[in-house]
Design an enzyme around this catalytic site. Structure first.
Site, PDB file in Angstrom:
ATOM      1  N   TYR A 156      33.184  42.904  28.377  1.00 61.47           N
ATOM      2  CA  TYR A 156      33.724  41.661  28.492  1.00 61.47           C
ATOM      3  C   TYR A 156      35.000  41.464  27.545  1.00 61.47           C
ATOM      4  O   TYR A 156      36.087  41.041  27.864  1.00 61.47           O
ATOM      5  CB  TYR A 156      32.714  40.552  28.625  1.00 61.47           C
ATOM      6  CG  TYR A 156      33.286  39.340  29.004  1.00 61.47           C
ATOM      7  CD1 TYR A 156      33.587  39.068  30.422  1.00 61.47           C
ATOM      8  CD2 TYR A 156      33.568  38.140  28.286  1.00 61.47           C
ATOM      9  CE1 TYR A 156      33.984  37.877  30.803  1.00 61.47           C
ATOM     10  CE2 TYR A 156      33.935  36.790  28.664  1.00 61.47           C
ATOM     11  CZ  TYR A 156      34.288  36.683  29.960  1.00 61.47           C
ATOM     12  OH  TYR A 156      34.761  35.453  30.678  1.00 61.47           O
ATOM     13  N   LYS A 160      38.754  41.369  28.119  1.00 61.76           N
ATOM     14  CA  LYS A 160      39.532  40.022  27.972  1.00 61.76           C
ATOM     15  C   LYS A 160      40.520  40.430  26.896  1.00 61.76           C
ATOM     16  O   LYS A 160      41.667  39.616  26.876  1.00 61.76           O
ATOM     17  CB  LYS A 160      38.594  38.920  27.509  1.00 61.76           C
ATOM     18  CG  LYS A 160      37.660  38.467  28.819  1.00 61.76           C
ATOM     19  CD  LYS A 160      38.263  38.153  30.002  1.00 61.76           C
ATOM     20  CE  LYS A 160      37.632  37.564  31.051  1.00 61.76           C
ATOM     21  NZ  LYS A 160      38.354  37.359  32.329  1.00 61.76           N
TER      22      LYS A 160
HETATM   23  P1  NAP Z   1      32.440  32.177  38.505  1.00 61.30           P
HETATM   24  O1  NAP Z   1      32.060  30.470  38.835  1.00 61.30           O
HETATM   25  O2  NAP Z   1      31.098  33.245  38.416  1.00 61.30           O
HETATM   26  O3  NAP Z   1      33.361  32.474  39.753  1.00 61.30           O
HETATM   27  C1  NAP Z   1      33.920  33.700  39.878  1.00 61.30           C
HETATM   28  C2  NAP Z   1      34.919  33.925  41.192  1.00 61.30           C
HETATM   29  O4  NAP Z   1      35.440  35.198  40.944  1.00 61.30           O
HETATM   30  C3  NAP Z   1      34.204  33.730  42.422  1.00 61.30           C
HETATM   31  O5  NAP Z   1      35.012  32.952  43.270  1.00 61.30           O
HETATM   32  C4  NAP Z   1      34.080  35.226  42.738  1.00 61.30           C
HETATM   33  O6  NAP Z   1      34.072  35.524  44.139  1.00 61.30           O
HETATM   34  C5  NAP Z   1      35.221  35.862  42.127  1.00 61.30           C
HETATM   35  N1  NAP Z   1      35.123  37.132  41.964  1.00 61.30           N
HETATM   36  C6  NAP Z   1      34.210  37.886  41.224  1.00 61.30           C
HETATM   37  N2  NAP Z   1      34.186  39.373  40.949  1.00 61.30           N
HETATM   38  C7  NAP Z   1      35.348  39.613  42.047  1.00 61.30           C
HETATM   39  C8  NAP Z   1      35.688  40.670  42.749  1.00 61.30           C
HETATM   40  N3  NAP Z   1      35.443  41.934  42.090  1.00 61.30           N
HETATM   41  N4  NAP Z   1      36.524  40.607  43.735  1.00 61.30           N
HETATM   42  C9  NAP Z   1      37.076  39.382  44.166  1.00 61.30           C
HETATM   43  N5  NAP Z   1      36.562  38.188  43.509  1.00 61.30           N
HETATM   44  C10 NAP Z   1      35.599  38.145  42.526  1.00 61.30           C
HETATM   45  O7  NAP Z   1      33.256  32.320  37.340  1.00 61.30           O
HETATM   46  P2  NAP Z   1      34.217  31.185  36.526  1.00 61.30           P
HETATM   47  O8  NAP Z   1      33.358  30.724  35.487  1.00 61.30           O
HETATM   48  O9  NAP Z   1      34.904  30.330  37.303  1.00 61.30           O
HETATM   49  O10 NAP Z   1      35.179  31.920  35.704  1.00 61.30           O
HETATM   50  C11 NAP Z   1      36.653  32.418  36.190  1.00 61.30           C
HETATM   51  C12 NAP Z   1      37.353  33.250  35.177  1.00 61.30           C
HETATM   52  O11 NAP Z   1      37.241  32.600  33.828  1.00 61.30           O
HETATM   53  C13 NAP Z   1      36.672  34.707  34.938  1.00 61.30           C
HETATM   54  O12 NAP Z   1      37.734  35.628  34.492  1.00 61.30           O
HETATM   55  C14 NAP Z   1      36.053  34.420  33.519  1.00 61.30           C
HETATM   56  O13 NAP Z   1      35.650  35.451  32.654  1.00 61.30           O
HETATM   57  C15 NAP Z   1      36.932  33.438  32.832  1.00 61.30           C
HETATM   58  N6  NAP Z   1      36.196  32.632  31.799  1.00 61.30           N
HETATM   59  C16 NAP Z   1      35.384  31.832  32.043  1.00 61.30           C
HETATM   60  C17 NAP Z   1      34.634  30.893  31.088  1.00 61.30           C
HETATM   61  C18 NAP Z   1      33.621  30.088  31.385  1.00 61.30           C
HETATM   62  O14 NAP Z   1      33.079  29.609  30.434  1.00 61.30           O
HETATM   63  N7  NAP Z   1      33.022  29.785  32.639  1.00 61.30           N
HETATM   64  C19 NAP Z   1      35.009  31.246  29.832  1.00 61.30           C
HETATM   65  C20 NAP Z   1      36.194  31.874  29.654  1.00 61.30           C
HETATM   66  C21 NAP Z   1      36.574  32.802  30.387  1.00 61.30           C
HETATM   67  P3  NAP Z   1      32.916  34.960  45.078  1.00 61.30           P
HETATM   68  O15 NAP Z   1      33.074  33.488  45.214  1.00 61.30           O
HETATM   69  O16 NAP Z   1      33.028  35.613  46.453  1.00 61.30           O
HETATM   70  O17 NAP Z   1      31.684  35.408  44.544  1.00 61.30           O
END
Ligand code: NAP
Length: 248
Positions: A156, A160
């Site tokens: 990851y 990133k």
């Molecule tokens: P999340 O709640 O797990 O949601 C992920 C979303 O991405 C979902 O809509 C999922 O689709 C979609 N997705 C995952 N794999 C996919 C694929 N192969 N093709 C198409 N869509 C895909 O994630 P989040 O926490 O909102 O995170 C969003 C972004 O922010 C990510 O890149 C994550 O690495 C980054 N981020 C998050 C955090 C945190 O603390 N949450 C911190 C730093 C960075 P489905 O709904 O269909 O499953």
């Protein structure tokens, strides 16, 4: 919804839940047409329906962002339909955590393909019309983990951090065409992704955050909407850390 005379076409990946959903809703609220992309039609379709029901304008697109052929085909159709995508938010991401000696090749490759290579694929297919139009906004959702690294997240963190190199290089390539490319590095944001952590892990994380709370998806959506705006037109190649003061 605000009535904007400057309606743009935005595409947000990972828009079915969490941060991406909040970004899609906010961009629609700003008056843009939003293409909501996620793995399952159930999630991105529901978000697009909500936006449309609330007077906004959206469509859904279910595909795997790691499937290069599917992304290429979708981009060709979208460009035919809309002529141009003005705002691209590469937000879809996954984790497959594990210490290196236990990390399988698949865990490495899936995370690199979904988080990093997908950004290259979308940009490759959508950026040329932006450069021709001499207006575009590309926003890549990285992570503080890409800045600091993290034990158990080599895949990851590499993905990133790779997004930051991609962001800065393309910012230089596209700057003269008025297409900006920026990255956001969220800290710990309360979504399904962080809900996987147990209570003890969540408490330990909050203890490390100077603001003593996890971020919200809205915190990230507002930063994204700003970077997507006309007003952010002189900002490119930057990484915006949004983490309650954790990484300084
Ligand atoms: P999340 O709640 O797990 O949601 C992920 C979303 O991405 C979902 O809509 C999922 O689709 C979609 N997705 C995952 N794999 C996919 C694929 N192969 N093709 C198409 N869509 C895909 O994630 P989040 O926490 O909102 O995170 C969003 C972004 O922010 C990510 O890149 C994550 O690495 C980054 N981020 C998050 C955090 C945190 O603390 N949450 C911190 C730093 C960075 P489905 O709904 O269909 O499953």
């Amino acid at each position: 919804m605000t009535d904007s005379t400057d309606k743009k076409i935005a595409l947000v990946t990972g828009a079915g839940r969490g941060i991406g959903k909040e970004i899609a809703v906010l961009l629609a609220d700003k008056g843009h047409h939003v293409i909501c992309v996620s793995r399952s039609e159930g999630s991105c379709g529901a978000v697009a329906d909500t936006i449309n029901a609330n007077g906004g304008s959206a469509q859904s697109l279910a595909l795997d962002v790691a499937d290069k052929a599917a992304v290429k085909e979708a981009c060709e159709k979208l460009l035919e339909e809309h002529g141009n995508i003005d705002i691209l938010v590469n937000n879809a991401g996954i984790t497959r955590d594990g210490l290196l000696f236990r990390m399988s090749d698949d865990d490495w490759e899936d995370v690199i393909a979904t988080n990093l290579t997908s950004c290259f694929t979308w940009i490759k297919h959508l950026a040329r019309p932006m450069t021709r139009k001499r207006w575009g906004r590309i926003i890549n959702m990285s992570s503080v983990i890409g800045l600091t690294g993290n034990a158990g997240q080599a895949n990851y963190a590499a993905a990133k951090a790779g997004m930051l190199g991609l962001t800065k290089s393309l910012a230089k390539e596209f700057a003269a065409r008025n297409v900006t490319v920026n990255a956001i590095a969220p800290g710990f944001i309360a979504t399904d992704m962080t809900a996987e952590l147990n209570e003890k892990q969540q408490e330990a994380i909050v203890g490390m955050i100077p603001m003593k709370r996890m971020g919200t998806a809205a915190d990230i959506a507002h930063t994204t909407a700003f970077l997507a705006s006309e007003e952010a037109g002189y900002i490119t190649g930057q990484v915006f850390t949004v983490d309650g003061g954790m990484v300084m």
